[in-house]
Write an enzyme that holds these catalytic residues in place. Structure first.
Site, short mmCIF file in Angstrom:
data_model
loop_
_atom_site.label_atom_id
_atom_site.label_comp_id
_atom_site.label_asym_id
_atom_site.label_seq_id
_atom_site.Cartn_x
_atom_site.Cartn_y
_atom_site.Cartn_z
N ALA A 352 0.86 -1.18 0.00
CA ALA A 352 0.00 0.00 0.00
C ALA A 352 0.89 1.23 0.00
O ALA A 352 2.09 1.12 0.24
CB ALA A 352 -0.89 0.01 1.23
N MET A 353 0.30 2.40 -0.27
CA MET A 353 1.09 3.62 -0.30
C MET A 353 0.32 4.75 0.36
O MET A 353 -0.85 4.98 0.05
CB MET A 353 1.43 3.97 -1.75
N GLU A 354 1.02 5.46 1.25
CA GLU A 354 0.38 6.43 2.14
C GLU A 354 0.14 7.80 1.52
O GLU A 354 0.17 8.80 2.25
CB GLU A 354 1.23 6.57 3.41
N ASN A 355 -0.12 7.90 0.22
CA ASN A 355 -0.40 9.21 -0.38
C ASN A 355 -1.36 9.99 0.53
O ASN A 355 -2.37 9.46 0.97
CB ASN A 355 -1.06 9.04 -1.75
N HIS A 387 -0.91 0.77 9.24
CA HIS A 387 0.41 1.24 8.80
C HIS A 387 0.27 2.55 8.02
O HIS A 387 0.95 3.54 8.29
CB HIS A 387 1.05 0.15 7.92
N GLU A 388 -0.65 2.56 7.07
CA GLU A 388 -0.79 3.75 6.22
C GLU A 388 -1.35 4.93 7.02
O GLU A 388 -0.93 6.07 6.82
CB GLU A 388 -1.68 3.44 5.01
#
Ligand SMILES: *[C@@H]1O[C@H](CO)[C@@H](O)[C@H](O)[C@H]1NC(C)=O
Ligand SMILES: *[C@@H]1O[C@H](CO)[C@@H](O)[C@H](O)[C@H]1NC(C)=O
Ligand SMILES: *[C@@H]1O[C@H](CO)[C@@H](O)[C@H](O)[C@H]1NC(C)=O
Ligand SMILES: [Zn+2]
Length: 966
Positions: A352-355, A387-388
């Site tokens: 995943a990515m925390e944009n 986490h994100e």
């Protein structure tokens, strides 16, 4: 980012070893795939507009140049303030079959020092003239300020810059605007602005989406693409009718417009906060969503329409709001944005990515399906969301100044996974699992002489490839382990105080890790009590040198000492350490079951009289593995601990039962204790029902399987383990009413899977019948009654004991299921068959993109190699196809280490060593790309395995024979 790799507990032991390698392969592979794609496409990325590049002035020599545009880091003379960016992705290919996007961007920047050169990152973009045939236009923000003319504009490909050479200097203190018009490819390369595809009701759908971290924002539009170059952004997306556009800000308005003769939509987004470029995101899709606007923060979950219709977003929607609230309190800082969107994507390179405001996930990390998802899948979703969300503060609000401090962001977010998931699922005891999933996992890597310190030097991290290498287990898992250790010795209160003032002080700015030490020290000082040394002194010993110590306690004398723990005692450490591989070690410990005060080991050795015990008393150190180190004792104390395990194991906390097993096996690998002594820690397991000690034992016994499953040790080992696991199998059979119910506890559910996996693996007749019957029932009735928790292990065992019919049935289901969680369970299970011809055919499928998605190819080969029958088949296959694999899967890829490690993992004979050396010689011309080091390591590991077997085989064989009879 969340780790791309993930070890499914439900897969069970048959696949665990493969999972470690293979799952890592998955991330690596997406990288390969992208690079490979990128390569193919470079050649036809001819400019479609007038020639964009004017050559740089001056002679072109081959000598290394000292020009600013040849350096990878931006000069600090220009500082961006604000961007206006308009992008238009095309979701249908152009006449040549290519997908593209076009864009216009302008950036306002401040001139901090006079210069006649503008360097702005740009990668794989082609430019069109803005005015006067020039590829950029420069204006001043204040009317009346003079603006130097543009001399030339060109692309510096190696360092990824658009270079604007001016005829005169920009004036210090003034603000300017640089405008460009550009085009890029919307490739399926999983980086920058890319496309993802899926099929819905037989119709192909295309999504335009982004992954900017670490250095790919420059692939979407020209930008000052370094984390410290924070700015605000006004984003506009132009998109087809019937699609939805998303970005970091909330949409302000969507209007209809006409471009050429095409009707389009134009969506404008609210201005972002001051933020780093790597956190930007743009998505255009036909996704549907569900939302919760009951609070100030709008929460939405987006995914493919059928997934939303099936309710797969509900779990994430229900958990996100409470988790955000939890983190707001924990950080004592309100979530700074008005919305939090989370999107599940069919193709995504990481977990995943925390944009900021628009978090992206691979589907399995966001979408929960009651019918198909296991408890392990659910844990994955809860922890990745946590986490994100943790990143919204650590990373997004306060950002590392440069990538060398990445561990601070990822360490905090990885630690936050457990806190957030605990908030979401308070009955799981999930915080304990950090010991298995992060501490023990990273110990394995950090015990090698080739490890590296958590913190790198800023000057050592320059190129994008060097930045990408930092996203490793050390950064994530050691980072989290160290953060957890800190929260333990500082106490949770002081720890929270410290990072709360840190977040306040540096909101919307950037930091280096010592800024955090300063604030934690302030919190310590405020309590009026003192640590033995400063936070800085203590923590730097863990951050600035690689590895960790083994602490040896002699309970006869009270002498305690520490030593750098190396898995291979003969390995040579060439990395110098500023602390001579000594650490300041906080020790929680207990004496005969009674917890003692925190004790520090500040030197190489010390006398700690309290640790001297007599009679039946024993010492157990590193309670709950709160500290990042292993422990060894004098033999008498080991004997007393083993005795405690065997007579009344509950007197030892459950995490430490897992620790004793893991420490003992690793101390044995390092030749600090005898291998049979490590095996002794498993004798009490026939009376153990807790998950963590079993998981720890199974992880460690996997090495024994790899070394011995083709030798005469195998039979007695199987007998012993069958004997040990049978009570556990029966325990779960009773607990679940003959496998009808699901155990209540989260870890009980995991251990049920362990019980079935190990019982079947050790050929317990009743287990074979159980899995075969359930699978057959599915084949006959078409109704799958196997609980999702048990599917991986049941599929694998049924396919292993079955023949072609079982395999074909599972293959059919694999091809016909659109639920990501189920698809992966099937793909992995297909590698479990014992029929050589099926395995060989499956190997062929792996390299056929119509059969196995390209991103799954390498990991499928590794799963096959993990099967004892598949091992030699996979090795032959890889050897025979090496040049093809090499050319198809990217010569510069990161996937080969996992592939090479995976197919050679069992190697432990002279013959295999010769084959490996021959393979290296035969393919010297083709090369091994990123696998070069792994190949040398495999040779080294094979040598070590040969030695280990020579030293241990007889003892181990005799031990198993004796124990299986006793
Ligand atoms: C962005 O657009 C706004 C509105 O058109 C304009 O006032 C501003 O100057 C632009 N900023 C940049 C950096 O182009
Ligand atoms: C397991 O431990 C319990 C309680 O300590 C004891 O009653 C039981 O007999 C033990 N079972 C085995 C198989 O050793
Ligand atoms: C595959 O899916 C299609 C459409 O959902 C269905 O008609 C077909 O029976 C399925 N085949 C199998 C083997 O399940
Ligand atoms: Zn992360």
């Amino acid at each position: 980012m969340a780790k791309g790799f993930f070890i499914s507990k439900a897969v069970g032991i048959v696949c665990i070893v493969a999972a470690v390698g293979a799952v890592a392969t998955i991330i690596a592979l997406s990288v390969v795939y992208s690079q490979e794609k990128a390569k193919n496409n470079d050649s036809n990325l001819q400019p479609t507009k007038p020639p964009p590049v004017t050559k740089p002035p001056g002679p072109t020599t081959a000598k290394p140049s000292n020009e600013l545009w040849d350096k990878y880091r931006l000069p600090s003379n220009l500082v961006p303030n604000h961007y206006n960016v308009t992008l238009r992705p095309r979701l249908t290919p152009d006449a040549s079959g290519k997908y593209i996007f076009t864009g216009e961007s302008s950036v306002e920047f401040h001139c901090a020092e006079a210069t006649n050169l503008i360097l702005i990152h740009s990668h794989k973009l082609t430019y069109s003239p803005v005015s006067n045939g020039l590829l950029a236009r420069l204006t001043a923000v204040n009317n009346g300020d003079t603006v130097p003319g543009i001399e030339s504009v060109w692309l510096q490909n190696e360092t990824q810059y658009l270079v604007v050479q001016l005829k005169g200097d920009l004036t210090k203190g003034n603000y300017y605007i640089l405008e460009t018009i550009f085009e890029g490819e919307l490739a399926d390369d999983l980086g920058g602005f890319y496309r993802s595809e899926y099929t819905e009701n037989g119709v192909k759908k295309v999504i335009a989406t982004t992954q900017m971290e670490a250095t790919d924002a420059r692939k979407a539009f020209p930008c000052f693409d370094e984390p410290e170059m924070k700015a605000t952004f006004d984003i506009t997306l132009i998109h087809d009718l019937g699609t939805v556009a998303l970005s970091n800000g909330k949409e302000i308005e969507t209007t209809e417009d006409t471009m050429g003769d095409v009707k389009v939509l134009k969506t404008k987004f609210e201005r972002t906060e001051r933020m780093s470029t790597y956190l930007l995101a743009f998505i255009v899709s036909e996704f549907d969503f569900i939302q919760d606007n009951s609070d100030d923060v709008l929460i939405r979950i987006f995914a493919r329409k059928p997934a939303i219709a099936a309710g797969q977003g509900e779990y994430a929607l229900n958990k996100t709001g409470p988790m955000l609230k939890f983190f707001e309190e924990y950080y004592n800082y309100s979530y700074p944005l008005p919305k939090s969107d989370q999107v599940g994507l069919p193709d995504f390179p990481f977990g995943a990515m925390e944009n900021w405001g628009l978090i992206t996930y691979r589907e399995t990390a966001l979408l929960y399906d009651e019918e198909y998802s296991s408890n392990s899948d659910k844990e994955r979703i809860a922890t990745v969301i946590a986490h994100e969300l943790a990143h919204m503060w650590f990373s997004n609000l306060v950002t590392m100044r440069w990538w060398n401090d990445l561990w601070l962001n990822e360490g905090f977010a990885t630690y936050g996974e457990y806190l957030g998931a605990h908030q979401a699922e308070p009955t799981w005891n999930i915080k304990d699992l950090i010991v298995l999933n992060d501490v023990h996992r990273v110990f394995a890597v950090d015990a090698l002489a080739s490890s590296h310190p958590l913190s790198s030097k800023e000057e050592d991290i320059q190129k994008p490839a060097q930045i990408n290498e930092l996203f490793d287990t050390i950064t994530y898992s050691k980072g989290a382990s160290i953060v957890r250790m800190m929260s333990d010795f500082l106490t949770e209160d002081v720890f929270e105080q410290g990072f709360q003032t840190y977040l306040k002080a540096f909101a919307f700015q950037n930091t280096v890790y010592t800024d955090l030490w300063t604030h934690l020290q302030m919190a310590v000082d405020a309590t009026g009590t003192a640590l033995p040394q400063s936070v800085n002194n203590i923590m730097n010993t863990w951050v600035l040198q690689m590895g960790f110590p083994v602490v040896t306690i002699n309970t006869a004398t009270g002498d305690v000492s520490q030593k750098h723990f190396l898995l291979d005692p003969e390995s040579v450490v060439t990395t110098p350490s500023p602390y001579n591989y000594e650490w300041i070690v906080p020790m929680r410990w207990m004496k005969t079951g009674a917890v003692q005060a925190l004790t520090w080991l500040e030197t190489k050795s010390a006398s700690i009289p309290a640790m001297k015990v007599t009679g039946n008393d024993w010492v157990l150190a590193n309670i709950d593995v709160a500290g990042y180190y292993r422990v060894n004792y004098d033999q008498a104390n080991w004997d007393k601990l083993l005795n405690a395990l065997n007579t009344n194991h509950e007197v030892i906390p459950v995490i430490n039962r897992a620790q004793l097993v893991d420490d003992a096996f690793n101390l044995a690998r390092a030749k600090i204790i005898q291998t049979v002594q490590a095996l002794e820690t498993t004798t009490y397991l026939n009376n153990e029902t807790a998950y963590m000690p079993w998981a720890s034992a199974i992880n460690n016994l996997d090495y024994f399987y790899l070394m011995f499953d083709r030798s005469e040790v195998y039979g007695p080992m199987q007998d012993y383990l069958r004997k040990q696991v049978t009570p556990l199998f029966n325990y779960y059979k009773d607990l679940t009413g003959n496998w009808a119910d699901v155990p209540t506890g989260h870890m009980d559910q995991y251990n049920e899977v362990n019980a079935i996996s190990l019982a079947c693996r050790t050929d317990l007749q009743e287990c074979q019948e159980l899995t075969t019957t359930w699978f057959r029932d599915w084949m006959n009735t078409g109704v799958n009654k196997i609980h999702p928790n048990l599917r991986s292990t049941m599929y694998c065992n049924a396919i292993a004991t079955g023949g072609a019919a079982e395999w074909e049935f599972a293959w059919d289901k694999f091809k016909n299921t659109s639920i990501a969680a189920e698809v992966d369970k099937l793909r992995i299970a297909l590698a479990c068959t014992k029929q050589a011809w099926l395995l060989n055919r499956y190997l062929e499928y792996a390299l056929n993109p119509n059969m196995i998605r390209k991103q799954d190819a390498m990991s499928t080969i590794v799963y096959i190699a993990n099967n004892v029958i598949g091992q030699s088949l996979a090795w032959d296959f890889v050897r025979a196809r090496w040049s093809y694999i090499f050319s198809q899967y990217g010569s510069e890829s990161n996937s080969f280490p996992n592939l090479i490690n995976g197919v050679t993992e069992r190697f432990s004979t002279e013959f295999e060593l010769q084959q490996l050396k021959q393979f290296k010689a035969d393919n010297a011309e083709v090369g091994f790309g990123s696998g070069t080091l792994a190949l040398d390591q495999s040779i080294e590991r094979t040598v070590a395995n040969i030695k280990w077997i020579a030293e241990n085989k007889n003892n181990v064989l005799n031990w198993f024979i004796a124990e299986s009879k006793s």
